[in-house]
Enzyme design. Sequence first.
Site, PDB file in Angstrom:
ATOM      1  N   TYR A  86       0.833  -1.213   0.000  1.00 55.57           N
ATOM      2  CA  TYR A  86       0.000   0.000   0.000  1.00 55.57           C
ATOM      3  C   TYR A  86       0.861   1.254   0.000  1.00 55.57           C
ATOM      4  CZ  TYR A  86      -4.370  -2.399   0.009  1.00 55.57           C
ATOM      5  OH  TYR A  86      -5.436  -3.159  -0.400  1.00 55.57           O
ATOM      6  N   GLN A 120     -15.206   2.846  -7.611  1.00 54.63           N
ATOM      7  CA  GLN A 120     -14.500   1.726  -6.975  1.00 54.63           C
ATOM      8  C   GLN A 120     -13.054   2.123  -6.692  1.00 54.63           C
ATOM      9  OE1 GLN A 120     -15.595  -2.171  -9.248  1.00 54.63           O
ATOM     10  NE2 GLN A 120     -16.061  -0.457 -10.591  1.00 54.63           N
ATOM     11  N   ASN A 121     -12.664   3.300  -7.176  1.00 56.02           N
ATOM     12  CA  ASN A 121     -11.260   3.705  -7.054  1.00 56.02           C
ATOM     13  C   ASN A 121     -10.957   4.281  -5.670  1.00 56.02           C
ATOM     14  OD1 ASN A 121     -11.185   2.941  -9.681  1.00 56.02           O
ATOM     15  ND2 ASN A 121     -11.146   5.007 -10.525  1.00 56.02           N
ATOM     16  N   HIS A 138     -15.030   1.339  -2.283  1.00 52.59           N
ATOM     17  CA  HIS A 138     -13.925   0.509  -1.794  1.00 52.59           C
ATOM     18  C   HIS A 138     -12.967   1.249  -0.870  1.00 52.59           C
ATOM     19  CE1 HIS A 138     -14.617  -2.371  -5.461  1.00 52.59           C
ATOM     20  NE2 HIS A 138     -15.554  -2.445  -4.545  1.00 52.59           N
ATOM     21  N   CYS A 149      -8.972   1.401  18.302  1.00 54.79           N
ATOM     22  CA  CYS A 149     -10.011   2.381  18.680  1.00 54.79           C
ATOM     23  C   CYS A 149     -10.968   2.674  17.526  1.00 54.79           C
ATOM     24  CB  CYS A 149      -9.392   3.681  19.199  1.00 54.79           C
ATOM     25  SG  CYS A 149      -8.562   4.662  17.936  1.00 54.79           S
ATOM     26  N   CYS A 167      -1.438   4.013  15.786  1.00 60.47           N
ATOM     27  CA  CYS A 167      -2.327   5.101  16.228  1.00 60.47           C
ATOM     28  C   CYS A 167      -1.783   5.687  17.532  1.00 60.47           C
ATOM     29  CB  CYS A 167      -3.703   4.493  16.449  1.00 60.47           C
ATOM     30  SG  CYS A 167      -4.979   5.602  17.051  1.00 60.47           S
ATOM     31  N   CYS A 169      -3.363   5.830  20.137  1.00 61.85           N
ATOM     32  CA  CYS A 169      -3.878   4.978  21.228  1.00 61.85           C
ATOM     33  C   CYS A 169      -3.020   3.720  21.387  1.00 61.85           C
ATOM     34  CB  CYS A 169      -5.337   4.587  20.969  1.00 61.85           C
ATOM     35  SG  CYS A 169      -5.549   3.185  19.849  1.00 61.85           S
ATOM     36  N   THR A 207     -14.272   0.013 -16.006  1.00 62.24           N
ATOM     37  CA  THR A 207     -14.292  -1.075 -15.013  1.00 62.24           C
ATOM     38  C   THR A 207     -14.541  -2.399 -15.727  1.00 62.24           C
ATOM     39  OG1 THR A 207     -15.412  -2.036 -13.098  1.00 62.24           O
ATOM     40  CG2 THR A 207     -16.732  -0.538 -14.454  1.00 62.24           C
TER      41      THR A 207
HETATM   42  P1  OAD Z   1      -9.978  -3.696 -13.379  1.00 59.39           P
HETATM   43  O1  OAD Z   1      -8.495  -3.648 -13.417  1.00 59.39           O
HETATM   44  O2  OAD Z   1     -10.630  -4.984 -13.084  1.00 59.39           O
HETATM   45  O3  OAD Z   1     -10.550  -3.196 -14.786  1.00 59.39           O
HETATM   46  C1  OAD Z   1     -10.102  -2.021 -15.402  1.00 59.39           C
HETATM   47  C2  OAD Z   1     -10.865  -1.880 -16.704  1.00 59.39           C
HETATM   48  O4  OAD Z   1     -10.512  -0.648 -17.290  1.00 59.39           O
HETATM   49  C3  OAD Z   1     -10.566  -2.972 -17.731  1.00 59.39           C
HETATM   50  O5  OAD Z   1     -11.796  -3.503 -18.204  1.00 59.39           O
HETATM   51  C4  OAD Z   1      -9.802  -2.234 -18.842  1.00 59.39           C
HETATM   52  O6  OAD Z   1     -10.110  -2.750 -20.130  1.00 59.39           O
HETATM   53  C5  OAD Z   1     -10.332  -0.827 -18.679  1.00 59.39           C
HETATM   54  N1  OAD Z   1      -9.427   0.256 -19.106  1.00 59.39           N
HETATM   55  C6  OAD Z   1      -8.084   0.374 -18.921  1.00 59.39           C
HETATM   56  N2  OAD Z   1      -7.645   1.569 -19.355  1.00 59.39           N
HETATM   57  C7  OAD Z   1      -8.736   2.236 -19.799  1.00 59.39           C
HETATM   58  C8  OAD Z   1      -8.956   3.529 -20.364  1.00 59.39           C
HETATM   59  N3  OAD Z   1      -7.969   4.406 -20.543  1.00 59.39           N
HETATM   60  N4  OAD Z   1     -10.218   3.867 -20.718  1.00 59.39           N
HETATM   61  C9  OAD Z   1     -11.247   3.003 -20.561  1.00 59.39           C
HETATM   62  N5  OAD Z   1     -11.107   1.774 -20.032  1.00 59.39           N
HETATM   63  C10 OAD Z   1      -9.871   1.398 -19.656  1.00 59.39           C
HETATM   64  O7  OAD Z   1     -10.446  -2.538 -12.380  1.00 59.39           O
HETATM   65  P2  OAD Z   1     -11.842  -2.369 -11.633  1.00 59.39           P
HETATM   66  O8  OAD Z   1     -12.962  -2.777 -12.508  1.00 59.39           O
HETATM   67  O9  OAD Z   1     -11.854  -1.012 -11.059  1.00 59.39           O
HETATM   68  O10 OAD Z   1     -11.036  -3.788  -5.585  1.00 59.39           O
HETATM   69  O11 OAD Z   1     -11.669  -3.423 -10.487  1.00 59.39           O
HETATM   70  C11 OAD Z   1     -12.660  -3.543  -9.534  1.00 59.39           C
HETATM   71  C12 OAD Z   1     -12.043  -3.810  -8.186  1.00 59.39           C
HETATM   72  O12 OAD Z   1     -11.189  -4.969  -8.252  1.00 59.39           O
HETATM   73  C13 OAD Z   1     -11.124  -2.711  -7.682  1.00 59.39           C
HETATM   74  O13 OAD Z   1     -11.807  -1.671  -7.032  1.00 59.39           O
HETATM   75  C14 OAD Z   1     -10.244  -3.448  -6.730  1.00 59.39           C
HETATM   76  C15 OAD Z   1      -9.935  -4.638  -7.599  1.00 59.39           C
HETATM   77  O14 OAD Z   1      -9.414  -5.751  -6.986  1.00 59.39           O
HETATM   78  C16 OAD Z   1     -10.481  -3.867  -4.373  1.00 59.39           C
HETATM   79  O15 OAD Z   1      -9.314  -3.659  -4.193  1.00 59.39           O
HETATM   80  C17 OAD Z   1     -11.455  -4.205  -3.295  1.00 59.39           C
END
Ligand code: OAD
Length: 266
Positions: A86, A120-121, A138, A149, A167, A169, A207
């Site tokens: 992270y 989701q970002n 998320h 705490c 923390c 605490c 996504t």
């Molecule tokens: P993903 O990495 O699963 O998907 C990203 C999507 O963006 C893919 O379908 C790509 O084709 C598309 N992509 C990439 N560049 C792009 C661009 N310039 N314009 C348009 N599309 C583009 O990411 P998320 O769907 O956000 O969760 O993933 C969902 C969750 O899974 C995240 O929030 C995270 C991950 O594990 C947690 O960490 C809980």
Amino acid sequence: MTLSPLAPNITHLSHTHTSELDAVAQAAEWLAGAQSVVALTGAGVSAESGLPTFRGAGGLWRNRRPETLATPEAFAADPKTVWEWYDWRRSVHAGCSPNPGHHALVELERAKSEFCLVSQNVDGLHEQAGSRRILKLHGDLWKVRCLTCGREERDTRVPIDPLPPYCSCGGMLRPAVVWFGESLSEETLRAAFDAASRADLVLVLGTSSIVYPAAKIPRVALERGARVIEINLEPTELSSSAHLSLRGKTGELLPEIVRRALGGAP
Ligand code: OAD
């Protein structure tokens, strides 16, 4: 919640069936006419800012297993390693700025009386661009939460040293993000589904649409008769159900669609 059949009156215009220009014009027309709009964003929206996505080429999950880094079990077993990952992501994110896709969403928020940004970002780029109301499904990479705490606070140190951080605490701090196997904030989720139920247009941006419950949001909107427009570099699980599925970059297509919808020159 279970998936229901999609509304029958869907006209699917995929990129293969219509020219890109027609699709952009159609998207702009629908956006202009929509009263209540929801935008659901994923990692692809931040890709043009230089942030890696999770899946696909160069994705964070390509050569890492999510369960070793993004689960409560992984953190309990080895908090330092999880924190190092992270901390690395925070250092990458710290050098990035919002791109035209983020800015287009700010314009939409200002122009539409009913607009809800659901993301989701965890990167903070929507806020940095100027979006005010964001339902962060998320969590937030720039917040930490105390395991003892429960206090949650903003923390923008890059790097954090030493790791893991503690923390005042005395409890150990964790990133205030949602890990696999954990529940999302009920309040945030309810607000997102309420907005999707009211929306007449949902934009699904960058996504993969495979992580639930976020992936359910456009499905709920479809069931309620909303139009769904997807913008993604590739086809996704949602593409065949969306009314319009545009192939391209959100940082290029979305500003053009928004410009046309909000009365910019054709
Ligand atoms: P993903 O990495 O699963 O998907 C990203 C999507 O963006 C893919 O379908 C790509 O084709 C598309 N992509 C990439 N560049 C792009 C661009 N310039 N314009 C348009 N599309 C583009 O990411 P998320 O769907 O956000 O969760 O993933 C969902 C969750 O899974 C995240 O929030 C995270 C991950 O594990 C947690 O960490 C809980």
